[in-house]
Design a protein around this motif. Sequence first.
Motif, PDB file in Angstrom:
ATOM      1  N   UNK A  41      31.729  17.645 -43.078  1.00 40.93           N
ATOM      2  CA  UNK A  41      32.151  18.220 -44.353  1.00 40.93           C
ATOM      3  C   UNK A  41      33.663  18.147 -44.583  1.00 40.93           C
ATOM      4  N   UNK A  42      34.439  18.020 -43.492  1.00 42.67           N
ATOM      5  CA  UNK A  42      35.889  17.849 -43.613  1.00 42.67           C
ATOM      6  C   UNK A  42      36.370  16.979 -42.454  1.00 42.67           C
ATOM      7  N   UNK A  43      37.525  16.349 -42.612  1.00 41.98           N
ATOM      8  CA  UNK A  43      37.991  15.368 -41.627  1.00 41.98           C
ATOM      9  C   UNK A  43      38.416  15.986 -40.294  1.00 41.98           C
ATOM     10  N   UNK A  44      38.575  17.299 -40.232  1.00 41.33           N
ATOM     11  CA  UNK A  44      38.983  17.936 -38.976  1.00 41.33           C
ATOM     12  C   UNK A  44      37.812  18.593 -38.240  1.00 41.33           C
ATOM     13  N   UNK A  45      36.607  18.427 -38.745  1.00 40.67           N
ATOM     14  CA  UNK A  45      35.437  19.126 -38.180  1.00 40.67           C
ATOM     15  C   UNK A  45      35.282  18.885 -36.677  1.00 40.67           C
ATOM     16  N   UNK A  46      35.259  17.628 -36.249  1.00 38.63           N
ATOM     17  CA  UNK A  46      35.011  17.341 -34.830  1.00 38.63           C
ATOM     18  C   UNK A  46      36.205  17.707 -33.951  1.00 38.63           C
ATOM     19  N   UNK A  47      37.427  17.595 -34.478  1.00 41.48           N
ATOM     20  CA  UNK A  47      38.605  18.056 -33.728  1.00 41.48           C
ATOM     21  C   UNK A  47      38.503  19.554 -33.468  1.00 41.48           C
ATOM     22  N   UNK A  48      38.113  20.308 -34.492  1.00 45.62           N
ATOM     23  CA  UNK A  48      37.955  21.759 -34.339  1.00 45.62           C
ATOM     24  C   UNK A  48      36.824  22.078 -33.376  1.00 45.62           C
ATOM     25  N   UNK A  49      35.715  21.350 -33.489  1.00 44.55           N
ATOM     26  CA  UNK A  49      34.574  21.582 -32.592  1.00 44.55           C
ATOM     27  C   UNK A  49      35.000  21.383 -31.134  1.00 44.55           C
ATOM     28  N   UNK A  50      35.684  20.276 -30.847  1.00 45.29           N
ATOM     29  CA  UNK A  50      36.087  19.974 -29.471  1.00 45.29           C
ATOM     30  C   UNK A  50      37.159  20.946 -28.967  1.00 45.29           C
ATOM     31  N   UNK A  51      38.074  21.379 -29.843  1.00 42.77           N
ATOM     32  CA  UNK A  51      39.167  22.254 -29.410  1.00 42.77           C
ATOM     33  C   UNK A  51      38.682  23.649 -29.015  1.00 42.77           C
ATOM     34  N   UNK A  52      37.484  24.018 -29.406  1.00 45.68           N
ATOM     35  CA  UNK A  52      36.926  25.330 -29.072  1.00 45.68           C
ATOM     36  C   UNK A  52      36.203  25.334 -27.735  1.00 45.68           C
ATOM     37  N   UNK A  53      36.239  24.214 -27.029  1.00 40.73           N
ATOM     38  CA  UNK A  53      35.509  24.090 -25.774  1.00 40.73           C
ATOM     39  C   UNK A  53      36.417  23.488 -24.700  1.00 40.73           C
ATOM     40  N   UNK A  54      36.082  23.790 -23.449  1.00 35.73           N
ATOM     41  CA  UNK A  54      36.763  23.190 -22.319  1.00 35.73           C
ATOM     42  C   UNK A  54      35.741  22.338 -21.586  1.00 35.73           C
ATOM     43  N   UNK A  55      35.982  21.041 -21.548  1.00 37.29           N
ATOM     44  CA  UNK A  55      35.037  20.107 -20.946  1.00 37.29           C
ATOM     45  C   UNK A  55      35.446  19.812 -19.512  1.00 37.29           C
ATOM     46  N   UNK A  56      34.442  19.766 -18.632  1.00 33.22           N
ATOM     47  CA  UNK A  56      34.683  19.566 -17.207  1.00 33.22           C
ATOM     48  C   UNK A  56      33.933  18.340 -16.700  1.00 33.22           C
ATOM     49  N   UNK A  57      34.318  17.872 -15.521  1.00 34.05           N
ATOM     50  CA  UNK A  57      33.622  16.767 -14.869  1.00 34.05           C
ATOM     51  C   UNK A  57      32.146  17.142 -14.728  1.00 34.05           C
ATOM     52  N   UNK A  58      31.280  16.209 -15.064  1.00 39.22           N
ATOM     53  CA  UNK A  58      29.838  16.422 -14.972  1.00 39.22           C
ATOM     54  C   UNK A  58      29.201  16.866 -16.274  1.00 39.22           C
ATOM     55  N   UNK A  59      30.010  17.286 -17.247  1.00 40.16           N
ATOM     56  CA  UNK A  59      29.460  17.679 -18.547  1.00 40.16           C
ATOM     57  C   UNK A  59      28.873  16.470 -19.257  1.00 40.16           C
TER      58      UNK A  59
END
Length: 160
Positions: A41-59
């Motif tokens: 719906x907006x150009x920052x949607x996926x940036x915002x989605x990813x910034x709310x999470x901490x991704x680790x090895x194995x995810x």
Amino acid sequence: MAGRLSFTVGFLIVASVGLLPGACAATTYTVGDDLGWTVPPNSSYYDEWASQRTFQIGDSFVFNWTTGTHTATEVSTREEYDNCTKMGIILLDAGVQVTFNANGTHYFLCSEGTHCEQGQKMIIKIGDGIAPSFAAPSLSAAAAALSALFFSTLAIFFLN
């Protein structure tokens, strides 16, 4: 005394497993949650989605889409990502799961039409986002944990 020593050694083994790389539970993410992988719906949607999470090895990451034609294309560099370069490793089927086993930064975009330019792109940073060098740091961490376990066990054995 033998029972106490067995308990202590067992405890140290179980406790040290938590120090080994990859010992933490991995998480499976559905990219974009309920929206899935589509023109957002907006150009920052996926940036915002990813910034709310901490991704680790194995995810793991599942790219789902239910309508339209999409791809999950991994490009190599930030420049290719910024310019919506449409050449890279292409995942064509919805529901494809990607798992990362090392720290690093990964750039995904949709290579269909103008989807990328409309914001269907995402940066995934695993751990600190810095890819490991050829010398495997995880092996040195595992060796340090096992060494600590060995010397702790010896100390307990001789102190009892």
